[in-house]
Design an enzyme around this catalytic site. Structure first.
Site, PDB file in Angstrom:
ATOM      1  N   THR A  18      10.093  -8.704   7.938  1.00 25.62           N
ATOM      2  CA  THR A  18      10.926  -8.827   6.740  1.00 25.62           C
ATOM      3  C   THR A  18      12.278  -9.468   7.043  1.00 25.62           C
ATOM      4  O   THR A  18      13.101  -9.587   6.142  1.00 25.62           O
ATOM      5  CB  THR A  18      11.161  -7.449   6.087  1.00 25.62           C
TER       6      THR A  18
ATOM      7  N   ASN B 135       5.241   7.902   1.884  1.00 26.07           N
ATOM      8  CA  ASN B 135       3.828   7.825   1.530  1.00 26.07           C
ATOM      9  C   ASN B 135       2.942   8.770   2.336  1.00 26.07           C
ATOM     10  O   ASN B 135       1.917   9.233   1.840  1.00 26.07           O
ATOM     11  CB  ASN B 135       3.327   6.394   1.744  1.00 26.07           C
TER      12      ASN B 135
ATOM     13  N   GLU C 223       5.743   5.055   6.435  1.00 28.07           N
ATOM     14  CA  GLU C 223       6.985   5.679   5.990  1.00 28.07           C
ATOM     15  C   GLU C 223       6.664   7.091   5.500  1.00 28.07           C
ATOM     16  O   GLU C 223       5.614   7.321   4.903  1.00 28.07           O
ATOM     17  CB  GLU C 223       7.628   4.885   4.845  1.00 28.07           C
TER      18      GLU C 223
ATOM     19  N   ASP D 255       0.862  -1.184   0.000  1.00 28.00           N
ATOM     20  CA  ASP D 255       0.000   0.000   0.000  1.00 28.00           C
ATOM     21  C   ASP D 255       0.897   1.232   0.000  1.00 28.00           C
ATOM     22  O   ASP D 255       1.345   1.687   1.054  1.00 28.00           O
ATOM     23  CB  ASP D 255      -0.913  -0.033   1.231  1.00 28.00           C
ATOM     24  N   HIS D 256       1.166   1.772  -1.191  1.00 30.91           N
ATOM     25  CA  HIS D 256       2.073   2.912  -1.333  1.00 30.91           C
ATOM     26  C   HIS D 256       1.403   4.049  -2.080  1.00 30.91           C
ATOM     27  O   HIS D 256       0.550   3.818  -2.948  1.00 30.91           O
ATOM     28  CB  HIS D 256       3.328   2.495  -2.105  1.00 30.91           C
TER      29      HIS D 256
ATOM     30  N   GLY E   4      11.256  -4.202  15.501  1.00 26.59           N
ATOM     31  CA  GLY E   4      12.082  -4.023  16.683  1.00 26.59           C
ATOM     32  C   GLY E   4      11.281  -4.343  17.924  1.00 26.59           C
ATOM     33  O   GLY E   4      10.077  -4.630  17.862  1.00 26.59           O
TER      34      GLY E   4
END
Length: 317
Positions: A190, A109, A106, A36-37, A173
């Site tokens: 990832t 986007n 991010e 989804d970008h 993390g």
């Protein structure tokens, strides 16, 4: 373990993504994740169709393939109430076949709406609040919410699936793993980090699914695969959290000027050797992931599907 496919919205237009989803189903893949970008990572990739429109089309082009967003940010570019509505509609079109994957986003986007880009701790705080809003709306009834980051005024979703879809949270993390343990049905990662999976399941239960994405580039020879991966997906070589903070494809290209082909090949499984692909998949399995979805970098998706059907799938079976 289930193996799935990546619908790369950064590299392919909407019609191509629908055709790829159909082909993935024909090839026997269990599920697909769609990115989804708003922007691609680099100009060469060149695409960014609206994920919810593509999901509607895929729902009509497939019968068995499960779909998930990998992943949606429900905190800036789209308000969580709108994401709740979009995901509910997708789940109704894909009964028992849709999961909502979410993450904290991010800058690439999310800056497009002109809002301040928060620090990571605030982004995660916003994500947890957004997940709460989405779940309340999926429960039905009228929802009003006045939280630290979001307001909802007497909202109700009238079109709901029989059961709410699973909600998955992207982890990278310790803090994101803790957040997922509090509010997610599963995780998306990832990297095959066993500690992240273990800590999440300690909180969410042993049956909670873990989805891992693996970047690959099949080609008839390794040299060609390495060139393709470097041309189309050099961002795989970015380390740390820099990819979260860059606003435009041009900034990624500047950050990647010194990236070498060997750097990309270290992050993307390149070439035609099924043993190398199998080994990388099993790294996720050994880390506790029970779903792995493969991202074939570059234009040659059909070559990858033939490789999957003839060589890789039989080895994994």
């Amino acid at each position: 373990m289930e193996v799935g496919y990546t619908l790369s919205s950064e590299e392919h237009g909407s019609a191509a993504l629908v055709a790829q989803a159909r082909r993935a189903e024909e090839a026997g893949m269990a599920f697909a994740s769609i990115s989804d970008h708003f922007h691609p990572w680099i100009e060469r990739q060149g695409e960014s169709p609206f994920v919810w429109t593509v999901l509607g089309a895929v729902s009509q082009a497939t019968e068995r393939l499960r779909l998930m967003t990998g992943v949606t940010c429900p905190t800036m570019r789209m308000h969580p109430a709108i994401v709740a509505q979009a995901a509910a509609t997708a789940a109704a079109l894909l009964p028992g076949r849709f999961a909502l994957g979410v993450g904290s986003g991010e800058l690439l986007n999310e800056h497009v709406v002109g809002e301040r880009w928060p620090a990571v701790a605030e982004r995660q705080e916003r994500l947890e609040e957004a997940v709460g809003v989405i779940r309340r709306l999926w429960d039905g009834g009228t929802v009003s919410h006045r939280g630290r980051h979001f307001r909802v005024d007497r909202a109700r979703l009238y079109s709901l699936p029989p059961q709410p879809p699973p909600l998955l949270v992207a982890v990278a993390g310790p803090r994101s793993v803790e957040l997922a343990g509090r509010c997610a049905d599963g995780i998306v990662g990832t990297s095959p980090i066993a500690d992240s999976v273990r800590r999440f399941r300690d909180a969410a239960g042993e049956a909670a699914p873990a989805y891992g994405q693996l970047h690959v580039c099949w080609a008839e020879d390794e040299a060609a695969a390495r060139r393709t991966a470097t041309e189309w997906w050099p961002n795989a070589a970015l380390r740390g959290t820099a990819f979260l903070e860059l606003p435009l494809p041009a900034h990624f290209e500047a950050a990647l000027e010194t990236v070498r082909e060997e750097d990309v090949a270290a992050a993307v499984v390149c070439g035609p050797d099924p043993e190398r692909h199998e080994s990388a998949i099993r790294e996720f399995l050994d880390a506790g992931y029970d779903h792995v979805y493969l991202h074939q970098v570059g234009p040659d998706q059909e070559g990858f599907f033939r490789f999957w059907e003839c060589e890789l799938r039989p080895r994994l079976a």
